[in-house]
Motif scaffolding. Structure first.
Motif, PDB file in Angstrom:
ATOM      1  N   SER A   1       1.785   0.646  -4.191  1.00  0.00           N
ATOM      2  CA  SER A   1       1.869  -0.584  -3.419  1.00  0.00           C
ATOM      3  C   SER A   1       0.471  -1.134  -3.199  1.00  0.00           C
ATOM      4  N   HIS A   2      -0.366  -0.958  -4.173  1.00  0.00           N
ATOM      5  CA  HIS A   2      -1.686  -1.580  -4.154  1.00  0.00           C
ATOM      6  C   HIS A   2      -1.629  -2.812  -5.054  1.00  0.00           C
ATOM      7  N   TYR A   3      -2.105  -3.920  -4.526  1.00  0.00           N
ATOM      8  CA  TYR A   3      -2.043  -5.188  -5.263  1.00  0.00           C
ATOM      9  C   TYR A   3      -3.444  -5.764  -5.402  1.00  0.00           C
ATOM     10  N   ASN A   4      -3.598  -6.641  -6.332  1.00  0.00           N
ATOM     11  CA  ASN A   4      -4.852  -7.402  -6.365  1.00  0.00           C
ATOM     12  C   ASN A   4      -4.936  -8.305  -5.137  1.00  0.00           C
ATOM     13  N   THR A   5      -3.832  -8.963  -4.845  1.00  0.00           N
ATOM     14  CA  THR A   5      -3.841  -9.926  -3.741  1.00  0.00           C
ATOM     15  C   THR A   5      -2.592  -9.755  -2.889  1.00  0.00           C
ATOM     16  N   VAL A   6      -2.778  -9.646  -1.580  1.00  0.00           N
ATOM     17  CA  VAL A   6      -1.627  -9.741  -0.689  1.00  0.00           C
ATOM     18  C   VAL A   6      -1.781 -11.031   0.109  1.00  0.00           C
ATOM     19  N   ILE A   7      -0.693 -11.805   0.132  1.00  0.00           N
ATOM     20  CA  ILE A   7      -0.664 -13.089   0.838  1.00  0.00           C
ATOM     21  C   ILE A   7       0.270 -12.916   2.026  1.00  0.00           C
ATOM     22  N   VAL A   8      -0.215 -13.250   3.211  1.00  0.00           N
ATOM     23  CA  VAL A   8       0.617 -13.129   4.420  1.00  0.00           C
ATOM     24  C   VAL A   8       1.141 -14.508   4.791  1.00  0.00           C
TER      25      VAL A   8
ATOM     26  N   LEU B   1       3.655 -11.105  -1.709  1.00  0.00           N
ATOM     27  CA  LEU B   1       3.806 -12.172  -0.714  1.00  0.00           C
ATOM     28  C   LEU B   1       4.664 -11.629   0.430  1.00  0.00           C
ATOM     29  N   VAL B   2       4.049 -11.519   1.607  1.00  0.00           N
ATOM     30  CA  VAL B   2       4.710 -10.906   2.762  1.00  0.00           C
ATOM     31  C   VAL B   2       5.163 -12.010   3.713  1.00  0.00           C
TER      32      VAL B   2
ATOM     33  N   ARG C   1       8.228 -10.081  -0.313  1.00  0.00           N
ATOM     34  CA  ARG C   1       8.838  -9.193   0.682  1.00  0.00           C
ATOM     35  C   ARG C   1       9.244 -10.000   1.912  1.00  0.00           C
ATOM     36  N   GLY C   2      10.519 -10.325   2.000  1.00  0.00           N
ATOM     37  CA  GLY C   2      11.028 -11.031   3.177  1.00  0.00           C
ATOM     38  C   GLY C   2      11.248 -10.068   4.333  1.00  0.00           C
ATOM     39  N   ASN C   3      11.507 -10.640   5.521  1.00  0.00           N
ATOM     40  CA  ASN C   3      11.758  -9.850   6.741  1.00  0.00           C
ATOM     41  C   ASN C   3      10.689  -8.796   6.964  1.00  0.00           C
ATOM     42  N   THR C   4       9.460  -9.118   6.639  1.00  0.00           N
ATOM     43  CA  THR C   4       8.349  -8.178   6.759  1.00  0.00           C
ATOM     44  C   THR C   4       7.231  -8.851   7.564  1.00  0.00           C
ATOM     45  N   VAL C   5       6.953  -8.286   8.722  1.00  0.00           N
ATOM     46  CA  VAL C   5       5.977  -8.911   9.626  1.00  0.00           C
ATOM     47  C   VAL C   5       4.641  -8.196   9.504  1.00  0.00           C
ATOM     48  N   ALA C   6       3.593  -8.938   9.208  1.00  0.00           N
ATOM     49  CA  ALA C   6       2.245  -8.355   9.229  1.00  0.00           C
ATOM     50  C   ALA C   6       1.816  -8.223  10.687  1.00  0.00           C
TER      51      ALA C   6
ATOM     52  N   ARG D   1      -8.889  -4.528   3.380  1.00  0.00           N
ATOM     53  CA  ARG D   1      -8.298  -3.571   2.428  1.00  0.00           C
ATOM     54  C   ARG D   1      -6.796  -3.754   2.278  1.00  0.00           C
ATOM     55  N   GLY D   2      -6.219  -4.593   3.101  1.00  0.00           N
ATOM     56  CA  GLY D   2      -4.774  -4.778   3.039  1.00  0.00           C
ATOM     57  C   GLY D   2      -4.249  -5.189   4.407  1.00  0.00           C
ATOM     58  N   VAL D   3      -2.947  -5.038   4.586  1.00  0.00           N
ATOM     59  CA  VAL D   3      -2.346  -5.378   5.882  1.00  0.00           C
ATOM     60  C   VAL D   3      -1.383  -4.279   6.314  1.00  0.00           C
ATOM     61  N   GLN D   4      -1.224  -4.178   7.626  1.00  0.00           N
ATOM     62  CA  GLN D   4      -0.176  -3.319   8.162  1.00  0.00           C
ATOM     63  C   GLN D   4       1.039  -4.191   8.413  1.00  0.00           C
ATOM     64  N   VAL D   5       2.192  -3.697   8.026  1.00  0.00           N
ATOM     65  CA  VAL D   5       3.407  -4.504   8.172  1.00  0.00           C
ATOM     66  C   VAL D   5       4.507  -3.688   8.844  1.00  0.00           C
ATOM     67  N   LEU D   6       5.485  -4.407   9.362  1.00  0.00           N
ATOM     68  CA  LEU D   6       6.696  -3.801   9.906  1.00  0.00           C
ATOM     69  C   LEU D   6       7.878  -4.334   9.117  1.00  0.00           C
ATOM     70  N   HIS D   7       8.679  -3.423   8.587  1.00  0.00           N
ATOM     71  CA  HIS D   7       9.883  -3.844   7.865  1.00  0.00           C
ATOM     72  C   HIS D   7      11.019  -2.934   8.335  1.00  0.00           C
ATOM     73  N   ASP D   8      12.094  -3.529   8.826  1.00  0.00           N
ATOM     74  CA  ASP D   8      13.201  -2.742   9.388  1.00  0.00           C
ATOM     75  C   ASP D   8      12.702  -1.737  10.428  1.00  0.00           C
ATOM     76  N   GLY D   9      11.736  -2.131  11.218  1.00  0.00           N
ATOM     77  CA  GLY D   9      11.216  -1.256  12.270  1.00  0.00           C
ATOM     78  C   GLY D   9      10.268  -0.176  11.772  1.00  0.00           C
ATOM     79  N   GLN D  10      10.056  -0.118  10.470  1.00  0.00           N
ATOM     80  CA  GLN D  10       9.172   0.900   9.895  1.00  0.00           C
ATOM     81  C   GLN D  10       7.791   0.303   9.621  1.00  0.00           C
ATOM     82  N   ALA D  11       6.741   1.004  10.078  1.00  0.00           N
ATOM     83  CA  ALA D  11       5.377   0.544   9.804  1.00  0.00           C
ATOM     84  C   ALA D  11       4.964   0.998   8.411  1.00  0.00           C
ATOM     85  N   GLU D  12       4.181   0.161   7.745  1.00  0.00           N
ATOM     86  CA  GLU D  12       3.762   0.476   6.379  1.00  0.00           C
ATOM     87  C   GLU D  12       2.413  -0.189   6.120  1.00  0.00           C
ATOM     88  N   ASP D  13       1.604   0.418   5.281  1.00  0.00           N
ATOM     89  CA  ASP D  13       0.359  -0.221   4.850  1.00  0.00           C
ATOM     90  C   ASP D  13       0.580  -0.852   3.478  1.00  0.00           C
TER      91      ASP D  13
END
Ligand SMILES: Cc1cc2nc3c(=O)[nH]c(=O)nc-3n(C[C@H](O)[C@H](O)[C@H](O)COP(=O)(O)OP(=O)(O)OC[C@H]3O[C@@H](n4cnc5c(N)ncnc54)[C@H](O)[C@@H]3O)c2cc1C
Length: 544
Positions: free
Chosen positions: A20-27, A50-51, A240-245, A256-268
């Motif tokens: 889950s490493h990307y060149n570009t993450v767009i929030v 795209l988050v 990635r819909g329904n995903t909050v940074a 280096r990236g973003v921390q997100v919440l998806h379905d209540g789960q935290a993820e980098d």
């Protein structure tokens, strides 16, 4: 003839097991984010994630009716609105209006999925003003190619000002479809001296004429439809819909990236570069949550400042407006409706000397329960008052405190009062005699004397939905600037903001077309300058 070719194959995830490493993450997949995701993923060597906090609809026929288009014929508008597609902020407008609702789009397409589809370009003076503020690459001449690139203007296909092959179809109400209140409005304005303006997207257009819109074949051409749908089949683009940074991942002043919440789960979500496109409220909110903003204010709520950027969340600009509402005897205002009810606008200085344009839109009320009628709202297109936003808490789920501070500059109040008086003059004009049944708002008591009229303005003034300038672009010498001309955040490497928040000043038009233009223009910089860093080290705070 414009032909829209739908590609609705849906978003694609990267193959199972891939990093889950990307060149570009767009929030944020709003007006700007969808354009950037589509343009940057044109390069197959670049992986793009795209988050988006809100839902993602893969196909045109899955879109809720109020997102896909406007429906003025059935249940009341308010009940039809799908509120889960909106961030529901509130703001202080004035001391007489402390809890003004401030909706923002929360879905793929962002605010372009819920907006009023008015599609106006900024004026030459707006953009030359941006250049004069220390952003020489943003003059009208520099921006025009991108306004052309993003549109297909169905009415002016062969004009030197317009595009004929862009993703967004633009058109205007044809004269034979004008509603009776529109005809009366046109007659009143021209009798009062307004010039005829057949194309408000020609440079410096002024007067009265049809509003350019991106409503075509009963579809609101949001950025999700115009840009993202054709790009979805690309294997290097993940939506990635329904995903909050909730925060940026930062190391040594480098994103280096973003921390997100998806379905209540935290993820980098890791990336070489982060682009914030979360909008004029969402982007400064995320910066501040991540320690980038006014240091003392962040410290006060327990956030360790990383970069002291006093301009983050400041200088909130908008187009405050008040609306006059009229009863009509004309049965056709909505019944005969074949398209949008807001058809014409007047761009005028309303008797003011040289302080900028004031735009008035004519529209019919959207709520059938309010009975037949028409509305002549007055919008202040060059407000001098500025507002602010600040964090109430370090908890990302707590909404920021918004103070829009409308009409605090006395000249704003005077201009809006002139405009509101002009709206009343137009509505009372003899051109409306056959269709006007009476004035519903302001009421006779609001009009009793000057003080009552002014009180009505302070009580009813509301957002034009054009919030901007909260992470302003500017040169390193401007202490209030947050990003440079390429959207790069001062003091943090590999971090950009690209959305309505980076406007150096609010243009004198509705914002969507200009946000798309900004995204197109900055997407173009990637082929020329792939790295992202704008340093202003004196503002960097030690990381503890
Ligand atoms: C009701 C309304 C009517 C309008 N009418 C018009 C009009 O008629 N014409 C016009 O030109 N302009 C209009 N506008 C304004 C115009 O649509 C906006 O200025 C423009 O869409 C803003 O684009 P943006 O990319 O800056 O932000 P947005 O389009 O708002 O996109 C921001 C996106 O980021 C997402 N996001 C925010 N925070 C996070 C997070 N933490 N994690 C993940 N995702 C996040 C949001 O959900 C949203 O999808 C209107 C706006 C509104 C709200």
């Amino acid at each position: 003839m414009w032909v829209r070719c739908w590609r609705a194959n849906g978003s694609r995830s990267l193959p199972a097991g891939s990093s889950s490493h990307y060149n570009t993450v767009i929030v944020g997949a709003g007006s700007a984010g969808a354009v950037l995701a589509a343009r940057l993923s044109e390069d197959p060597a670049r992986s793009v994630c795209l988050v988006e906090a809100g839902p993602d609809y893969l196909h045109l026929d899955e879109l809720p009716p109020t997102v896909r288009g406007f429906d003025f014929t059935d249940r009341p508008y308010a009940a039809r609105k799908t509120l889960s597609h909106e961030w529901q902020y509130t703001a202080r407008a004035t001391d007489r209006n402390l809890n003004m609702p401030v909706p923002r789009g929360r879905m793929v397409g962002g605010s372009s999925s819920i907006n009023g589809v008015v599609f106006l370009r900024a004026l030459r003076s707006d953009l030359d003003g941006w250049a004069a503020l220390g952003n020489p690459g943003w003059s009208y001449a520099d921006c025009l190619p991108y306004y052309r690139k993003l549109e297909t203007d169905c009415d002016f296909l062969s004009s030197e000002w317009h595009g004929a092959a862009g993703p967004v179809p633009v058109s205007r109400a044809a004269r034979e479809n004008w509603l009776p209140p529109s005809e009366a409005f046109y007659a009143a304005c021209t009798t009062l001296g307004a010039l005829e303006a057949p194309d408000f997207n020609a440079p410096d257009a002024r007067g009265v004429g049809p509003i350019p819109t991106n409503y075509h074949n009963d579809i609101r051409h949001s950025s999700a439809i115009a840009y993202l749908m054709p790009a979805r089949p690309r294997s290097n683009l993940e939506v990635r819909g329904n995903t909050v940074a909730t925060s940026l991942r930062l190391e040594d002043h480098r994103a280096r990236g973003v921390q997100v919440l998806h379905d209540g789960q935290a993820e980098d979500v890791e990336a070489d570069e982060v682009i914030l496109c979360a909008g004029a409220i969402g982007s400064p909110h995320l910066l501040m949550l991540s320690g980038i903003g006014p240091a003392a204010a962040l410290q006060a709520i327990g956030i360790q400042p990383l970069v002291d950027l006093p301009g983050v969340g400041q200088h909130v600009r908008d187009h405050p407006f008040v609306a006059t509402l009229w009863e009509t005897t004309e049965p056709g205002a909505r019944d005969r409706l074949t398209g949008l009810p807001w058809q014409l606008m007047l761009r005028t200085r309303a008797g003011q000397p040289d302080d900028g344009w004031l735009t008035m839109l004519m529209s019919t009320p959207r709520d059938p329960n309010r009975g037949r009628g028409f509305m002549i709202p007055s919008s202040l297109m060059y407000a001098r008052s500025t507002g602010s936003m600040k964090l109430a808490s370090a908890d990302p789920s707590v909404t920021p405190v918004l103070d829009f501070n409308y009409l605090s500059d006395p000249s704003d109040f005077e201009h809006l009062r002139s405009l509101a008086r002009l709206a009343l003059e137009i509505g009372h004009h003899s051109a409306f005699d056959g269709i006007r049944a009476g004035l519903r708002q302001p009421t006779p008591s609001d009009l009793a004397d000057d003080a009552s009229f002014e009180e009505w303005i302070m009580r009813t003034v509301s957002t034009g939905h054009h919030i901007s300038c909260t992470c302003r672009m500017g040169p390193p010498t401007d202490a209030t600037a947050v990003v440079d001309q390429a959207g790069r955040v001062y003091g943090v490497e590999n971090l950009r903001v690209i959305d309505a928040s980076i406007m150096p000043d609010c243009p004198s038009v509705n914002l969507n077309a200009t946000v798309l233009m900004i995204a197109e223009k900055l997407a173009d910089t990637y082929s020329k300058s792939p790295t992202a860093s704008a340093t202003r080290s004196m503002r960097s705070m030690p990381v503890k």
